[in-house]
Design a protein around this motif. Sequence first.
Motif, PDB file in Angstrom:
ATOM      1  N   LYS A 284     -39.557  53.897  68.809  1.00 26.06           N
ATOM      2  CA  LYS A 284     -38.730  55.106  68.852  1.00 26.06           C
ATOM      3  C   LYS A 284     -38.524  55.702  67.467  1.00 26.06           C
ATOM      4  O   LYS A 284     -38.279  56.895  67.330  1.00 26.06           O
ATOM      5  CB  LYS A 284     -37.370  54.780  69.475  1.00 26.06           C
ATOM      6  N   LYS A 285     -38.596  54.850  66.459  1.00 28.39           N
ATOM      7  CA  LYS A 285     -38.423  55.329  65.085  1.00 28.39           C
ATOM      8  C   LYS A 285     -39.487  56.367  64.731  1.00 28.39           C
ATOM      9  O   LYS A 285     -39.287  57.199  63.860  1.00 28.39           O
ATOM     10  CB  LYS A 285     -38.544  54.134  64.132  1.00 28.39           C
TER      11      LYS A 285
ATOM     12  N   PRO B 225     -22.699  55.287  63.106  1.00 29.06           N
ATOM     13  CA  PRO B 225     -22.783  56.739  63.336  1.00 29.06           C
ATOM     14  C   PRO B 225     -22.132  57.149  64.647  1.00 29.06           C
ATOM     15  O   PRO B 225     -21.394  58.138  64.712  1.00 29.06           O
ATOM     16  CB  PRO B 225     -24.292  57.014  63.366  1.00 29.06           C
TER      17      PRO B 225
ATOM     18  N   LYS C 193     -14.552  61.461  65.549  1.00 30.74           N
ATOM     19  CA  LYS C 193     -14.432  62.856  65.144  1.00 30.74           C
ATOM     20  C   LYS C 193     -14.227  63.745  66.375  1.00 30.74           C
ATOM     21  O   LYS C 193     -13.399  64.659  66.361  1.00 30.74           O
ATOM     22  CB  LYS C 193     -15.711  63.250  64.415  1.00 30.74           C
TER      23      LYS C 193
ATOM     24  N   GLU D   6     -23.539  69.296  61.234  1.00 32.89           N
ATOM     25  CA  GLU D   6     -23.007  68.011  61.706  1.00 32.89           C
ATOM     26  C   GLU D   6     -23.936  67.374  62.715  1.00 32.89           C
ATOM     27  O   GLU D   6     -24.199  66.166  62.682  1.00 32.89           O
ATOM     28  CB  GLU D   6     -21.628  68.209  62.346  1.00 32.89           C
TER      29      GLU D   6
ATOM     30  N   ARG E 275     -28.795  56.425  53.801  1.00 29.48           N
ATOM     31  CA  ARG E 275     -27.651  57.205  53.372  1.00 29.48           C
ATOM     32  C   ARG E 275     -27.978  58.079  52.151  1.00 29.48           C
ATOM     33  O   ARG E 275     -27.540  59.217  52.050  1.00 29.48           O
ATOM     34  CB  ARG E 275     -26.498  56.262  53.055  1.00 29.48           C
TER      35      ARG E 275
ATOM     36  N   THR F 201     -33.087  57.754  73.317  1.00 22.53           N
ATOM     37  CA  THR F 201     -34.432  57.802  72.741  1.00 22.53           C
ATOM     38  C   THR F 201     -34.381  57.607  71.230  1.00 22.53           C
ATOM     39  O   THR F 201     -35.405  57.668  70.565  1.00 22.53           O
ATOM     40  CB  THR F 201     -35.139  59.134  73.053  1.00 22.53           C
ATOM     41  N   SER F 202     -33.186  57.399  70.698  1.00 22.71           N
ATOM     42  CA  SER F 202     -33.085  57.104  69.264  1.00 22.71           C
ATOM     43  C   SER F 202     -33.320  55.603  69.072  1.00 22.71           C
ATOM     44  O   SER F 202     -33.194  54.823  70.009  1.00 22.71           O
ATOM     45  CB  SER F 202     -31.700  57.482  68.747  1.00 22.71           C
ATOM     46  N   PRO F 203     -33.670  55.197  67.850  1.00 17.54           N
ATOM     47  CA  PRO F 203     -33.947  53.770  67.657  1.00 17.54           C
ATOM     48  C   PRO F 203     -32.701  52.891  67.661  1.00 17.54           C
ATOM     49  O   PRO F 203     -32.800  51.710  67.398  1.00 17.54           O
ATOM     50  CB  PRO F 203     -34.645  53.725  66.286  1.00 17.54           C
ATOM     51  N   ARG F 204     -31.545  53.446  67.960  1.00 18.71           N
ATOM     52  CA  ARG F 204     -30.336  52.635  68.012  1.00 18.71           C
ATOM     53  C   ARG F 204     -30.305  51.775  69.272  1.00 18.71           C
ATOM     54  O   ARG F 204     -30.767  52.206  70.322  1.00 18.71           O
ATOM     55  CB  ARG F 204     -29.108  53.540  67.983  1.00 18.71           C
TER      56      ARG F 204
ATOM     57  N   ARG G 219     -37.317  49.742  69.403  1.00 18.56           N
ATOM     58  CA  ARG G 219     -36.751  50.215  68.138  1.00 18.56           C
ATOM     59  C   ARG G 219     -37.846  50.735  67.215  1.00 18.56           C
ATOM     60  O   ARG G 219     -37.751  51.823  66.654  1.00 18.56           O
ATOM     61  CB  ARG G 219     -35.995  49.051  67.498  1.00 18.56           C
TER      62      ARG G 219
ATOM     63  N   GLN H  27     -28.639  60.213  61.279  1.00 19.75           N
ATOM     64  CA  GLN H  27     -28.060  58.867  61.213  1.00 19.75           C
ATOM     65  C   GLN H  27     -28.528  58.009  62.371  1.00 19.75           C
ATOM     66  O   GLN H  27     -28.858  56.836  62.205  1.00 19.75           O
ATOM     67  CB  GLN H  27     -26.530  58.965  61.237  1.00 19.75           C
ATOM     68  N   LEU H  28     -28.592  58.618  63.551  1.00 19.34           N
ATOM     69  CA  LEU H  28     -29.087  57.868  64.713  1.00 19.34           C
ATOM     70  C   LEU H  28     -30.512  57.399  64.465  1.00 19.34           C
ATOM     71  O   LEU H  28     -30.925  56.349  64.930  1.00 19.34           O
ATOM     72  CB  LEU H  28     -29.060  58.744  65.970  1.00 19.34           C
ATOM     73  N   LYS H  29     -31.261  58.199  63.726  1.00 17.69           N
ATOM     74  CA  LYS H  29     -32.667  57.848  63.493  1.00 17.69           C
ATOM     75  C   LYS H  29     -32.859  57.021  62.237  1.00 17.69           C
ATOM     76  O   LYS H  29     -33.958  56.981  61.671  1.00 17.69           O
ATOM     77  CB  LYS H  29     -33.496  59.115  63.408  1.00 17.69           C
ATOM     78  N   LEU H  30     -31.780  56.401  61.791  1.00 16.58           N
ATOM     79  CA  LEU H  30     -31.866  55.418  60.709  1.00 16.58           C
ATOM     80  C   LEU H  30     -32.327  56.021  59.384  1.00 16.58           C
ATOM     81  O   LEU H  30     -32.972  55.343  58.592  1.00 16.58           O
ATOM     82  CB  LEU H  30     -32.820  54.268  61.094  1.00 16.58           C
TER      83      LEU H  30
ATOM     84  N   TYR I 293     -25.881  63.901  62.364  1.00 17.38           N
ATOM     85  CA  TYR I 293     -25.700  62.815  63.332  1.00 17.38           C
ATOM     86  C   TYR I 293     -27.043  62.313  63.841  1.00 17.38           C
ATOM     87  O   TYR I 293     -27.296  61.111  63.921  1.00 17.38           O
ATOM     88  CB  TYR I 293     -24.822  63.313  64.487  1.00 17.38           C
ATOM     89  N   MET I 294     -27.931  63.256  64.161  1.00 16.49           N
ATOM     90  CA  MET I 294     -29.254  62.858  64.647  1.00 16.49           C
ATOM     91  C   MET I 294     -30.000  62.060  63.568  1.00 16.49           C
ATOM     92  O   MET I 294     -30.687  61.085  63.859  1.00 16.49           O
ATOM     93  CB  MET I 294     -30.093  64.087  65.033  1.00 16.49           C
TER      94      MET I 294
END
Lengths: 227, 321
Positions: free
Chosen positions: B73-74, A3, A10, B93, B106, A83-86, B70, B100-103, B97-98
């Motif tokens: 934070k999830k 991501p 982009k 968008e 899809r 702060t995201s789980p990434r 991980r 996707q960042l948060k798993l 994106y947020m």
Amino acid sequence: MWPVFKKELKTYFLSPIGYICIGIFLLVFSTFFYMTTIQSISIDLGYLYFYTAQYGLLIITPILTMRLFAEERKNGTEQLLLTSPRSITGIVLGKFLAAVIVILIILIISFMYYVILTFFGEPNLVPTLIMMLGFLLLAMAAISAGMFASSITENQIISAIITIAFLIVPWFLLSISDGFSLINLMSSYSKFPAGILSTTEVVSLVSFTIMFLLFTIIVMRRRKTVK
Amino acid sequence: MIQVKNVTKKYGKFTAIDNISFEVKDGEVVGLLGPNGAGKSTTMNMITGYIDSTAGQILVNGVNVEKRPRKAKKQIGYMPESVPLYTELTVKEFIKYMAQLKLVKRKELKSEVNKVIEEVGLKDVENKLIRNLSRGYKQRVGIAGALVGNPKVIILDEPTVGLDPKQITEIRELIKKLGKSHTVILSSHILSEISQICENVIIINKGKIVAIDTPSNLEKKTSNKNIISLTVEDKKGNMDKIKDKINDAKEVKLIKDNEDGTKQYQIISEENIDLRKKLFEILPKEEIVIFELKKEESTLEDAFMSLISDEKNTDKKEEKR
């Protein structure tokens, strides 16, 4: 990682940055193409890739890398990422790859110079591909260094200046002592332009890249405790 | 759900957070209250894993934020104080994106993004660049970013700062709605907001917890006196003697001489004594006409001020020593 990679790529092309980079590079490439081949009646692309690497990357690297982390830190969006789980490693690699892809696009376009030369003679394909590979490795090392510079400040200008200094200062230091070739990226890019695949240079450039990627990861990790 | 245990955060020699502990239960809406610089944001940044604590531990659903970031934070959606957004993206968008960042998987990505856009009320502007949005909408996008991926805990740092009154009520309604299905922690220095939205309040001052309680309990706790405000027309000047006639009145204070000849008084008694009935009986006998009689409600504001000023007073004493 993906991501972040997609979003960064982009962003390069949502803002003019991506197009500016490609434009500048093509200008530099074309100028040197004229000087090193047409003007000197040669079908050797080695000088083209050497000079473009030396001067083109000097301009492009800071433009590509200065915003990667500095902008996020300044706008506070860094907080969203961290702060995201990434994982931090994934974030750093995603941003790194996005910048590398821009260089890759440029390199693919640069293949047209080879195609142009085929009209005038029979240039060697394999050495040209090796030159391009070397160019890519060199750009990756420069980008990782630039990204590291971006991670240690929230000011994009400072980040750009550090990157340029990192690329340019070793040139002058070389006149003091050859020992400084260790920190000079261009010293690891001397055999590629001749079309020779040298293990020493590949290892050297890849190590440079990994080292600065690790530095960046360490800086980002440390921010949790320092901030 | 969220346990903060003996957490301390130091910046060099400065102690921003000093050994705080509290707990937030499942489905609770909790307000962090405190003056500017009290440590609200620092506390939130530690819960969300943005910064590490110097000592102590924070558990989210039993998961240590620092040791297993991980997984912890999830479960958290966070909107930082400055509402950072990628302004070059469109609303859709950004939320994607947020997600996707948060798993977010899809397959569920599209429906999740649309659900959040609907929930926060961003449908009209979903294809606009965030840079062109008004402050209120940006705030909503920030909340949407925290909300996406359906985290169990939502942490909002000063969600209503800088909005106009209409937007503030809208955001409050939104938070109330969220509170039904999520655990919400929000910070604010606006007291009425906290007392409206939150079930529990944690008051922080100078990095220490001053009080944890429900808003109504806090209001009760700090009021140890009963105050009645009274507006009367008193032509014969009998009000001066009133204090002798009502034994329980501790103090009768003249507050203001109004222009129309009426006078405003404050009558103070002990906490458990309500003088209203007595006043209504006695005053007419003394030929005093009552224009207005009201029991003063102590507000969260009073509670807050007294708690904060208690702290200040003890500080001063310590300094004198």
